[in-house]
Design a protein around this motif. Structure first.
Motif, mmCIF file in Angstrom:
data_model
loop_
_atom_site.group_PDB
_atom_site.id
_atom_site.type_symbol
_atom_site.label_atom_id
_atom_site.label_comp_id
_atom_site.label_asym_id
_atom_site.label_seq_id
_atom_site.Cartn_x
_atom_site.Cartn_y
_atom_site.Cartn_z
ATOM 1 N N ALA A 74 0.460 -1.357 0.152
ATOM 2 C CA ALA A 74 0.397 0.581 0.114
ATOM 3 C C ALA A 74 1.043 1.475 -0.019
ATOM 4 C CB ALA A 74 -1.079 0.451 1.108
ATOM 5 N N TRP A 75 1.876 1.461 0.742
ATOM 6 C CA TRP A 75 2.564 2.345 0.893
ATOM 7 C C TRP A 75 4.183 1.933 0.754
ATOM 8 C CZ3 TRP A 75 2.746 7.407 -0.769
ATOM 9 C CH2 TRP A 75 3.397 7.903 0.059
ATOM 10 N N HIS A 76 4.823 3.306 0.662
ATOM 11 C CA HIS A 76 6.489 2.815 1.179
ATOM 12 C C HIS A 76 7.369 4.025 1.106
ATOM 13 C CE1 HIS A 76 7.008 -1.057 -1.312
ATOM 14 N NE2 HIS A 76 6.049 -0.706 -2.728
ATOM 15 N N GLU A 77 8.200 3.325 2.698
ATOM 16 C CA GLU A 77 8.471 4.696 3.533
ATOM 17 C C GLU A 77 9.732 4.777 3.972
ATOM 18 O OE1 GLU A 77 5.660 6.254 6.315
ATOM 19 O OE2 GLU A 77 6.902 6.322 8.242
ATOM 20 N N LEU A 78 10.820 5.301 3.506
ATOM 21 C CA LEU A 78 12.131 5.650 4.542
ATOM 22 C C LEU A 78 12.122 5.601 5.724
ATOM 23 C CD1 LEU A 78 15.079 4.974 3.716
ATOM 24 C CD2 LEU A 78 15.516 7.529 2.537
ATOM 25 N N MET A 79 12.780 5.018 6.376
ATOM 26 C CA MET A 79 12.919 5.402 7.978
ATOM 27 C C MET A 79 14.591 5.738 7.603
ATOM 28 S SD MET A 79 10.151 5.061 8.865
ATOM 29 C CE MET A 79 10.055 4.914 10.713
ATOM 30 N N THR A 80 14.852 6.832 8.329
ATOM 31 C CA THR A 80 16.077 8.473 7.842
ATOM 32 C C THR A 80 16.420 8.795 9.040
ATOM 33 O OG1 THR A 80 17.719 8.811 6.348
ATOM 34 C CG2 THR A 80 16.031 9.638 6.747
ATOM 35 N N PHE A 81 17.670 9.287 9.365
ATOM 36 C CA PHE A 81 17.837 9.777 10.335
ATOM 37 C C PHE A 81 17.291 11.379 10.336
ATOM 38 C CE2 PHE A 81 21.629 7.637 10.397
ATOM 39 C CZ PHE A 81 21.661 7.028 12.003
ATOM 40 N N GLU A 82 16.931 12.166 9.114
ATOM 41 C CA GLU A 82 16.821 13.590 9.251
ATOM 42 C C GLU A 82 16.660 13.300 7.571
ATOM 43 O OE1 GLU A 82 18.303 15.991 6.969
ATOM 44 O OE2 GLU A 82 20.034 14.794 6.410
ATOM 45 N N THR A 83 15.309 14.196 6.573
ATOM 46 C CA THR A 83 14.905 13.849 5.341
ATOM 47 C C THR A 83 15.722 15.008 4.538
ATOM 48 O OG1 THR A 83 13.638 15.810 5.692
ATOM 49 C CG2 THR A 83 13.483 13.494 6.338
ATOM 50 N N ALA A 84 16.140 15.547 5.016
ATOM 51 C CA ALA A 84 17.120 16.811 3.709
ATOM 52 C C ALA A 84 17.316 16.765 2.769
ATOM 53 C CB ALA A 84 17.960 18.075 4.408
ATOM 54 N N SER A 85 19.319 16.088 3.063
ATOM 55 C CA SER A 85 20.207 15.528 2.336
ATOM 56 C C SER A 85 19.781 14.225 1.334
ATOM 57 C CB SER A 85 21.515 15.191 2.670
ATOM 58 O OG SER A 85 21.276 14.212 4.294
ATOM 59 N N VAL A 86 19.003 13.284 2.649
ATOM 60 C CA VAL A 86 18.522 12.089 1.342
ATOM 61 C C VAL A 86 17.151 11.978 0.555
ATOM 62 C CG1 VAL A 86 17.358 10.940 3.513
ATOM 63 C CG2 VAL A 86 18.803 9.651 2.189
ATOM 64 N N THR A 87 16.782 12.857 0.441
ATOM 65 C CA THR A 87 15.899 13.182 0.104
ATOM 66 C C THR A 87 16.221 13.762 -1.812
ATOM 67 O OG1 THR A 87 14.251 13.767 1.739
ATOM 68 C CG2 THR A 87 13.578 14.927 -0.629
ATOM 69 N N ASP B 108 7.343 19.349 14.836
ATOM 70 C CA ASP B 108 7.389 17.919 15.931
ATOM 71 C C ASP B 108 7.328 16.781 14.818
ATOM 72 O OD1 ASP B 108 4.814 18.270 15.288
ATOM 73 O OD2 ASP B 108 4.550 17.097 17.068
ATOM 74 N N LEU B 109 7.139 17.232 13.711
ATOM 75 C CA LEU B 109 7.742 15.765 12.616
ATOM 76 C C LEU B 109 8.509 16.316 10.994
ATOM 77 C CD1 LEU B 109 6.384 13.419 11.519
ATOM 78 C CD2 LEU B 109 4.421 14.097 10.212
ATOM 79 N N ASP B 110 9.358 15.243 10.996
ATOM 80 C CA ASP B 110 10.039 15.157 9.586
ATOM 81 C C ASP B 110 9.920 14.499 8.914
ATOM 82 O OD1 ASP B 110 12.640 16.339 8.037
ATOM 83 O OD2 ASP B 110 13.807 15.401 9.256
ATOM 84 N N TYR B 111 9.672 15.046 7.396
ATOM 85 C CA TYR B 111 8.375 13.643 6.628
ATOM 86 C C TYR B 111 8.074 15.061 5.273
ATOM 87 C CZ TYR B 111 5.521 10.285 5.767
ATOM 88 O OH TYR B 111 4.832 9.242 4.577
ATOM 89 N N GLY C 259 7.101 7.944 1.106
ATOM 90 C CA GLY C 259 7.599 9.068 1.803
ATOM 91 C C GLY C 259 8.993 8.373 2.388
ATOM 92 N N VAL C 260 9.484 9.701 3.247
ATOM 93 C CA VAL C 260 10.702 9.314 3.413
ATOM 94 C C VAL C 260 10.521 10.646 4.910
ATOM 95 C CG1 VAL C 260 13.168 10.580 3.348
ATOM 96 C CG2 VAL C 260 12.319 10.381 1.147
ATOM 97 N N HIS C 261 10.539 9.622 6.381
ATOM 98 C CA HIS C 261 10.345 9.929 7.461
ATOM 99 C C HIS C 261 11.908 10.003 8.541
ATOM 100 C CE1 HIS C 261 7.890 9.162 11.107
ATOM 101 N NE2 HIS C 261 7.871 10.054 11.267
ATOM 102 N N GLY C 262 12.053 11.469 9.017
ATOM 103 C CA GLY C 262 13.203 11.857 9.564
ATOM 104 C C GLY C 262 12.946 11.130 10.913
#
Length: 258
Positions: A143-156, A174-177, A189-192
């Protein structure tokens, strides 16, 4: 069962999800009971491999790890590419690595497996006869794929450069997404999550499978020898939980809001 059937996937779209395990038969038993999947043999380039089917349509792949390879047992999304060799080269130029391929999988297509600069593993798929997941929107399908990572900015920025995504950050204190879009459609999605990443995993992609009833699914996961990692809770996208199969592969289940 209705569900959408698919035309070829636009580049960057998650088009397939695959799991490499030690016990192929026991893993088929687990997911067959959990999601109602049936199995048929697939290409053997990476060793023994089966494709999971729902009502005759392909939804996922499961392969067997060579006994000498100590890779994490994990669900891996494959992102569509029109030219896997060019995409793999771009991955390297942008600070990622390519661990497998590019190589041909019979006439099915051409693939590579790489990792982003933070270490999260993903696949790249150039479709031949096999276009990828054949159905969505029904229980037992991704249904969905989400990257769980430290922070979104550089990897995005890495994924945008390699696959051409547009990004839509969630504006929140309070959400880095960040949601990744292809042709104005959200595809991943990319979730920091900073230091709350599991220490034994590091950054990783998480696959969400649709289920008819999250709570019933959790009971079945436990009965089949799996583990509940994050109990069921309500989210804006439905009732969600995170679990692990008997070999430890993590995935999430989501019951869509009614």
């Amino acid at each position: 069962m209705t569900g959408e059937t698919h035309t070829p996937h636009a580049p960057g779209t998650p088009c397939w999800v695959s799991l490499m395990v030690h016990g192929l038969t026991t893993t088929q038993d687990f997911y067959g009971e959990l999601f109602g999947w049936e199995f048929q043999p697939g290409p053997k380039q990476l060793g023994p491999y089966v494709r999971a089917l729902l009502d005759g349509k392909e939804v996922a792949g499961i392969g067997q790890l060579p006994p000498d390879r100590h890779l994490p047992v994990a669900w891996t999304p494959y992102l569509a590419s029109d030219d896997v060799d060019l995409t793999a080269e771009t991955v390297r130029l942008c600070g990622g690595t390519i661990g497998v391929g590019p190589l041909d999988a019979d006439e099915a297509g051409r693939l590579a497996i790489g990792s982003d600069p933070s270490g999260a593993v993903f696949g790249i798929w150039q479709a031949g006869a096999h276009r990828g997941t054949g159905v969505s929107g029904v229980p037992g399908t991704p249904a969905w794929h989400e990257l769980m990572t430290f922070e979104t900015a550089s990897v995005t920025k890495f994924y945008e450069t390699v696959f051409g995504y547009e990004e839509e950050p969630v504006v929140s204190d309070d959400l880095d997404y960040v949601t990744l879009h292809v042709a104005d459609h959200p595809v991943a999605g990319v979730h920091g999550v900073g230091n709350s990443l599991p220490r034994d995993r590091g950054p990783h992609w998480m696959t969400y499978f649709e289920v008819a009833d999250t709570d019933t699914t959790l009971t079945r996961v436990s009965a089949l020898g799996g583990h509940i990692l994050q109990p069921a809770h309500n989210s804006p996208h439905g009732r969600v939980a995170t679990v692990a199969d008997p070999e430890g592969a993590r995935f999430s289940v989501v019951e869509q809001p009614h």
